[in-house]
Scaffold this motif. Structure first.
Motif, PDB file in Angstrom:
ATOM      1  N   ALA A 162      -8.008  -5.072 -12.269  1.00 19.82           N
ATOM      2  CA  ALA A 162      -6.693  -5.654 -12.540  1.00 19.82           C
ATOM      3  C   ALA A 162      -5.737  -4.621 -13.122  1.00 19.82           C
ATOM      4  O   ALA A 162      -4.563  -4.559 -12.733  1.00 19.82           O
ATOM      5  CB  ALA A 162      -6.837  -6.841 -13.489  1.00 19.82           C
ATOM      6  N   ILE A 163      -6.236  -3.787 -14.054  1.00 18.27           N
ATOM      7  CA  ILE A 163      -5.379  -2.756 -14.632  1.00 18.27           C
ATOM      8  C   ILE A 163      -4.998  -1.723 -13.571  1.00 18.27           C
ATOM      9  O   ILE A 163      -3.848  -1.292 -13.478  1.00 18.27           O
ATOM     10  CB  ILE A 163      -6.073  -2.062 -15.816  1.00 18.27           C
ATOM     11  N   GLY A 164      -5.977  -1.341 -12.746  1.00 22.33           N
ATOM     12  CA  GLY A 164      -5.698  -0.387 -11.683  1.00 22.33           C
ATOM     13  C   GLY A 164      -4.685  -0.918 -10.692  1.00 22.33           C
ATOM     14  O   GLY A 164      -3.775  -0.198 -10.242  1.00 22.33           O
ATOM     15  N   LEU A 165      -4.824  -2.202 -10.333  1.00 21.55           N
ATOM     16  CA  LEU A 165      -3.853  -2.824  -9.431  1.00 21.55           C
ATOM     17  C   LEU A 165      -2.480  -2.885 -10.078  1.00 21.55           C
ATOM     18  O   LEU A 165      -1.455  -2.614  -9.439  1.00 21.55           O
ATOM     19  CB  LEU A 165      -4.315  -4.230  -9.053  1.00 21.55           C
ATOM     20  N   CYS A 166      -2.468  -3.246 -11.359  1.00 19.08           N
ATOM     21  CA  CYS A 166      -1.203  -3.334 -12.090  1.00 19.08           C
ATOM     22  C   CYS A 166      -0.498  -1.983 -12.111  1.00 19.08           C
ATOM     23  O   CYS A 166       0.706  -1.881 -11.851  1.00 19.08           O
ATOM     24  CB  CYS A 166      -1.473  -3.827 -13.508  1.00 19.08           C
ATOM     25  N   LEU A 167      -1.259  -0.927 -12.414  1.00 19.88           N
ATOM     26  CA  LEU A 167      -0.676   0.406 -12.445  1.00 19.88           C
ATOM     27  C   LEU A 167      -0.210   0.848 -11.068  1.00 19.88           C
ATOM     28  O   LEU A 167       0.892   1.398 -10.910  1.00 19.88           O
ATOM     29  CB  LEU A 167      -1.698   1.405 -12.989  1.00 19.88           C
ATOM     30  N   ALA A 168      -1.048   0.602 -10.049  1.00 19.62           N
ATOM     31  CA  ALA A 168      -0.707   1.043  -8.691  1.00 19.62           C
ATOM     32  C   ALA A 168       0.551   0.351  -8.177  1.00 19.62           C
ATOM     33  O   ALA A 168       1.469   0.994  -7.651  1.00 19.62           O
ATOM     34  CB  ALA A 168      -1.878   0.787  -7.748  1.00 19.62           C
ATOM     35  N   SER A 169       0.602  -0.980  -8.320  1.00 21.57           N
ATOM     36  CA  SER A 169       1.776  -1.716  -7.842  1.00 21.57           C
ATOM     37  C   SER A 169       2.986  -1.454  -8.726  1.00 21.57           C
ATOM     38  O   SER A 169       4.123  -1.346  -8.241  1.00 21.57           O
ATOM     39  CB  SER A 169       1.470  -3.219  -7.781  1.00 21.57           C
ATOM     40  N   GLY A 170       2.756  -1.321 -10.038  1.00 20.12           N
ATOM     41  CA  GLY A 170       3.869  -1.081 -10.960  1.00 20.12           C
ATOM     42  C   GLY A 170       4.505   0.282 -10.744  1.00 20.12           C
ATOM     43  O   GLY A 170       5.734   0.403 -10.695  1.00 20.12           O
ATOM     44  N   VAL A 171       3.675   1.336 -10.605  1.00 20.08           N
ATOM     45  CA  VAL A 171       4.207   2.679 -10.368  1.00 20.08           C
ATOM     46  C   VAL A 171       4.935   2.735  -9.023  1.00 20.08           C
ATOM     47  O   VAL A 171       6.011   3.342  -8.906  1.00 20.08           O
ATOM     48  CB  VAL A 171       3.072   3.724 -10.413  1.00 20.08           C
ATOM     49  N   THR A 172       4.367   2.083  -8.007  1.00 19.51           N
ATOM     50  CA  THR A 172       5.026   2.054  -6.697  1.00 19.51           C
ATOM     51  C   THR A 172       6.339   1.289  -6.772  1.00 19.51           C
ATOM     52  O   THR A 172       7.335   1.665  -6.137  1.00 19.51           O
ATOM     53  CB  THR A 172       4.106   1.418  -5.645  1.00 19.51           C
ATOM     54  N   ALA A 173       6.351   0.208  -7.552  1.00 14.95           N
ATOM     55  CA  ALA A 173       7.586  -0.560  -7.715  1.00 14.95           C
ATOM     56  C   ALA A 173       8.668   0.279  -8.394  1.00 14.95           C
ATOM     57  O   ALA A 173       9.840   0.247  -8.000  1.00 14.95           O
ATOM     58  CB  ALA A 173       7.318  -1.827  -8.520  1.00 14.95           C
ATOM     59  N   LEU A 174       8.285   1.032  -9.415  1.00 14.41           N
ATOM     60  CA  LEU A 174       9.254   1.903 -10.091  1.00 14.41           C
ATOM     61  C   LEU A 174       9.787   2.965  -9.140  1.00 14.41           C
ATOM     62  O   LEU A 174      10.990   3.253  -9.110  1.00 14.41           O
ATOM     63  CB  LEU A 174       8.604   2.563 -11.304  1.00 14.41           C
ATOM     64  N   ALA A 175       8.883   3.544  -8.348  1.00 15.90           N
ATOM     65  CA  ALA A 175       9.313   4.559  -7.384  1.00 15.90           C
ATOM     66  C   ALA A 175      10.227   3.954  -6.318  1.00 15.90           C
ATOM     67  O   ALA A 175      11.080   4.641  -5.756  1.00 15.90           O
ATOM     68  CB  ALA A 175       8.093   5.205  -6.728  1.00 15.90           C
ATOM     69  N   SER A 176      10.050   2.646  -6.063  1.00 15.33           N
ATOM     70  CA  SER A 176      10.853   1.981  -5.038  1.00 15.33           C
ATOM     71  C   SER A 176      12.310   1.813  -5.450  1.00 15.33           C
ATOM     72  O   SER A 176      13.163   1.485  -4.617  1.00 15.33           O
ATOM     73  CB  SER A 176      10.252   0.608  -4.702  1.00 15.33           C
ATOM     74  N   PHE A 177      12.614   2.017  -6.735  1.00 14.57           N
ATOM     75  CA  PHE A 177      14.009   1.972  -7.165  1.00 14.57           C
ATOM     76  C   PHE A 177      14.795   3.162  -6.627  1.00 14.57           C
ATOM     77  O   PHE A 177      16.026   3.150  -6.610  1.00 14.57           O
ATOM     78  CB  PHE A 177      14.102   1.936  -8.694  1.00 14.57           C
ATOM     79  N   LEU A 178      14.072   4.211  -6.215  1.00 16.26           N
ATOM     80  CA  LEU A 178      14.738   5.343  -5.591  1.00 16.26           C
ATOM     81  C   LEU A 178      15.335   4.919  -4.251  1.00 16.26           C
ATOM     82  O   LEU A 178      14.846   3.986  -3.617  1.00 16.26           O
ATOM     83  CB  LEU A 178      13.737   6.475  -5.352  1.00 16.26           C
ATOM     84  N   PRO A 179      16.370   5.578  -3.790  1.00 14.54           N
ATOM     85  CA  PRO A 179      16.856   5.333  -2.430  1.00 14.54           C
ATOM     86  C   PRO A 179      15.713   5.528  -1.432  1.00 14.54           C
ATOM     87  O   PRO A 179      14.834   6.379  -1.640  1.00 14.54           O
ATOM     88  CB  PRO A 179      17.947   6.395  -2.242  1.00 14.54           C
ATOM     89  N   ASP A 180      15.697   4.744  -0.358  1.00 15.74           N
ATOM     90  CA  ASP A 180      14.589   4.792   0.600  1.00 15.74           C
ATOM     91  C   ASP A 180      14.285   6.202   1.082  1.00 15.74           C
ATOM     92  O   ASP A 180      13.119   6.575   1.243  1.00 15.74           O
ATOM     93  CB  ASP A 180      14.904   3.892   1.804  1.00 15.74           C
ATOM     94  N   GLU A 181      15.324   6.992   1.310  1.00 19.02           N
ATOM     95  CA  GLU A 181      15.120   8.348   1.813  1.00 19.02           C
ATOM     96  C   GLU A 181      14.323   9.188   0.820  1.00 19.02           C
ATOM     97  O   GLU A 181      13.401   9.926   1.202  1.00 19.02           O
ATOM     98  CB  GLU A 181      16.467   9.001   2.089  1.00 19.02           C
ATOM     99  N   GLN A 182      14.652   9.059  -0.468  1.00 17.03           N
ATOM    100  CA  GLN A 182      13.939   9.820  -1.488  1.00 17.03           C
ATOM    101  C   GLN A 182      12.537   9.260  -1.728  1.00 17.03           C
ATOM    102  O   GLN A 182      11.590  10.012  -1.964  1.00 17.03           O
ATOM    103  CB  GLN A 182      14.735   9.818  -2.800  1.00 17.03           C
ATOM    104  N   PHE A 183      12.414   7.930  -1.686  1.00 24.71           N
ATOM    105  CA  PHE A 183      11.094   7.314  -1.859  1.00 24.71           C
ATOM    106  C   PHE A 183      10.146   7.787  -0.774  1.00 24.71           C
ATOM    107  O   PHE A 183       8.993   8.145  -1.052  1.00 24.71           O
ATOM    108  CB  PHE A 183      11.210   5.789  -1.822  1.00 24.71           C
ATOM    109  N   MET A 184      10.608   7.794   0.473  1.00 24.01           N
ATOM    110  CA  MET A 184       9.755   8.208   1.588  1.00 24.01           C
ATOM    111  C   MET A 184       9.501   9.710   1.565  1.00 24.01           C
ATOM    112  O   MET A 184       8.443  10.169   2.013  1.00 24.01           O
ATOM    113  CB  MET A 184      10.395   7.805   2.915  1.00 24.01           C
ATOM    114  N   ALA A 185      10.440  10.483   1.040  1.00 26.24           N
ATOM    115  CA  ALA A 185      10.299  11.938   1.046  1.00 26.24           C
ATOM    116  C   ALA A 185       9.339  12.422  -0.041  1.00 26.24           C
ATOM    117  O   ALA A 185       8.475  13.272   0.218  1.00 26.24           O
ATOM    118  CB  ALA A 185      11.666  12.600   0.883  1.00 26.24           C
ATOM    119  N   TRP A 186       9.473  11.897  -1.265  1.00 25.32           N
ATOM    120  CA  TRP A 186       8.642  12.397  -2.360  1.00 25.32           C
ATOM    121  C   TRP A 186       8.295  11.347  -3.417  1.00 25.32           C
ATOM    122  O   TRP A 186       7.322  11.513  -4.157  1.00 25.32           O
ATOM    123  CB  TRP A 186       9.333  13.564  -3.061  1.00 25.32           C
ATOM    124  N   GLY A 187       9.046  10.243  -3.483  1.00 20.88           N
ATOM    125  CA  GLY A 187       8.831   9.271  -4.550  1.00 20.88           C
ATOM    126  C   GLY A 187       7.430   8.689  -4.576  1.00 20.88           C
ATOM    127  O   GLY A 187       6.817   8.551  -5.656  1.00 20.88           O
TER     128      GLY A 187
END
Length: 426
Positions: A162-187
């Motif tokens: 559960a903690i691993g899932l929380c971290l994985a989805s949470g970190v990805t969600a934070l990175a998703s605040f980047l513009p799509d181009e930046q998220f796909m490039a390096w976020g």
């Protein structure tokens, strides 16, 4: 207190080491599953048909589950021959290195066909690592715990999921605040590279723990199994089948609601991807609290009974959950995701580690629980996102057939759990 009985301080260190290690392993493993349907399908498996590219990405996700039984057999063998602790250090290193390398891997556009090939090899390494990790982590807690509290203590490493899932989805969600181009490039890469910090902490803690008293007794009496896997197959064929049957709903339900649901909500229901990721993160947070509650409950009710009740509830909730998610309303969809995944799923996952550990004696226990959990994971977990994608796509976005598949898996697990005999120390 008996001379060979662990002190409360030793027990706390072992549990913490198991939880932190399991958290890192599951973070690495599920981060791949979350990113597969939103990044890897575009950067590593480009195709004219987006469904085909998504299926290819999820195929590499499934390959990790195919590799897990191999890891379970390898590390289970040496874990039953040499001990639990050393295997846990090795599996943590394998997972950490593979995950960091994924974060550094060039795309298809940069190196061509070599990109998906290397991604596949790294996914296999992840599978081998987690294949040996889970069994060792739960056994450290299970074999240190008092007999009447094994359900509780063995459930604590399960919180790592559960903690691993929380971290994985949470970190990805934070990175998703980047513009799509930046998220796909390096976020998206940041989430993979961050694993190195977790691995350093995990290794530091694990190197300080000692072997379990139960395995130490096996070593002292020189009663180790010569070939643990062969002895397992010869001695416990019925328990292996019942354990794999019980495991079915665990793999199906988790990968439908925690992994595939992000793709379903964002692409079929048309919910913003960040919203879907946050809903899964909230469900994971709820699960952290729920897992030990039901692990402890299994010490009173009995693990087979608790698991069977949980399986039945997951069957009942499957259709209503998809109906609620299909509304597209974040609050209503959140109820349809958070209650089943965060609470009801924990009724099964909480007591699962102790349920499987009860099936085998200490001489072959590492091999036994690893094989049951990892081999059944091929069909219970690994191919579930592929099946889910197919069932949703072929039915025009209607989740009815997918919900029916979840119900089928739940009923198989309920019957299997009911057939497991209650151990004497339960």
């Amino acid at each position: 207190m008996q001379a060979n009985e662990p002190t409360p301080g030793q027990l706390r260190r072992v549990v913490f080491a198991s939880v932190i290690g399991a958290t890192i392993e599951w973070y690495d493993f599920f981060l791949y599953g979350i990113v597969a349907g939103i990044v890897f399908n575009k950067l590593y498996f480009p195709a004219d048909d987006p469904v085909v590219s998504t299926l290819l990405a999820y195929t590499t996700f499934a390959i990790g589950f195919v590799a897990r039984p191999l890891g379970g057999i390898i590390f289970g063998h040496f874990g039953d021959k040499l001990g639990r602790k050393n295997m846990l250090v090795m599996t943590l290193m394998i997972m950490g290195v593979a995950t960091v390398l994924i974060g550094l891997l060039p795309t298809y556009e940069q190196i061509g066909i070599l990109a998906p090939i290397l991604l596949l090899l790294l996914r296999i390494a992840q599978g081998i690592g987690i294949g040996g990790e889970w069994g060792g982590a739960v056994l450290m807690a299970y074999e240190y715990a008092p007999g009447h509290k094994r359900g509780l203590y063995a459930s604590l490493p399960q919180i790592g999921l559960a903690i691993g899932l929380c971290l994985a989805s949470g970190v990805t969600a934070l990175a998703s605040f980047l513009p799509d181009e930046q998220f796909m490039a390096w976020g998206w890469r940041i989430a993979f590279l961050a694993s190195v910090l977790l691995v350093i902490v995990g290794l530091y803690i694990r190197l300080k723990i000692v072997e379990t008293p139960e395995f130490a007794k096996v070593k002292e009496t020189q009663t180790e199994a010569k070939l643990p896997f062969a002895e397992l197959i010869r001695t416990y064929p019925k328990n292996i089948l019942l354990g794999m049957g019980a495991r079915y709903i665990d793999g199906v339900f988790f990968n439908v609601f925690a992994v595939f649901s992000i793709n379903y909500l964002s692409k079929t229901v048309m919910m913003p991807r960040t919203t879907a990721l946050w809903l899964v993160t909230i469900a994971a947070l709820v699960m952290i609290a729920a897992i030990p509650i039901f692990g402890r409950l299994s010490d009173h009710w009995g693990r087979p009974k608790t698991y069977a009740v949980g399986s039945l509830l997951l069957a009942i909730v499957a259709f209503p959950a998809f109906w609620l998610m299909g509304t597209g309303d974040p609050f209503i969809a959140g109820i349809g995701l958070i209650v089943p995944l965060g609470i009801l799923y924990a009724i099964c996952y909480g007591p699962e580690a102790a349920l499987f550990s009860d099936l085998f004696d200490a001489r072959v226990r590492y091999t036994g629980i690893s094989f049951v959990y990892q081999f059944s994971g091929i069909f219970a977990s690994g191919i579930t996102p592929i099946i889910a994608t197919y069932l949703i796509t072929e039915n025009g976005g209607d989740p009815a057939y997918l919900a029916a598949y979840v119900v089928f898996a739940a009923l198989v697990s309920m019957v299997s759990a009911m057939a497991i005999k209650r151990p004497q120390n339960d």
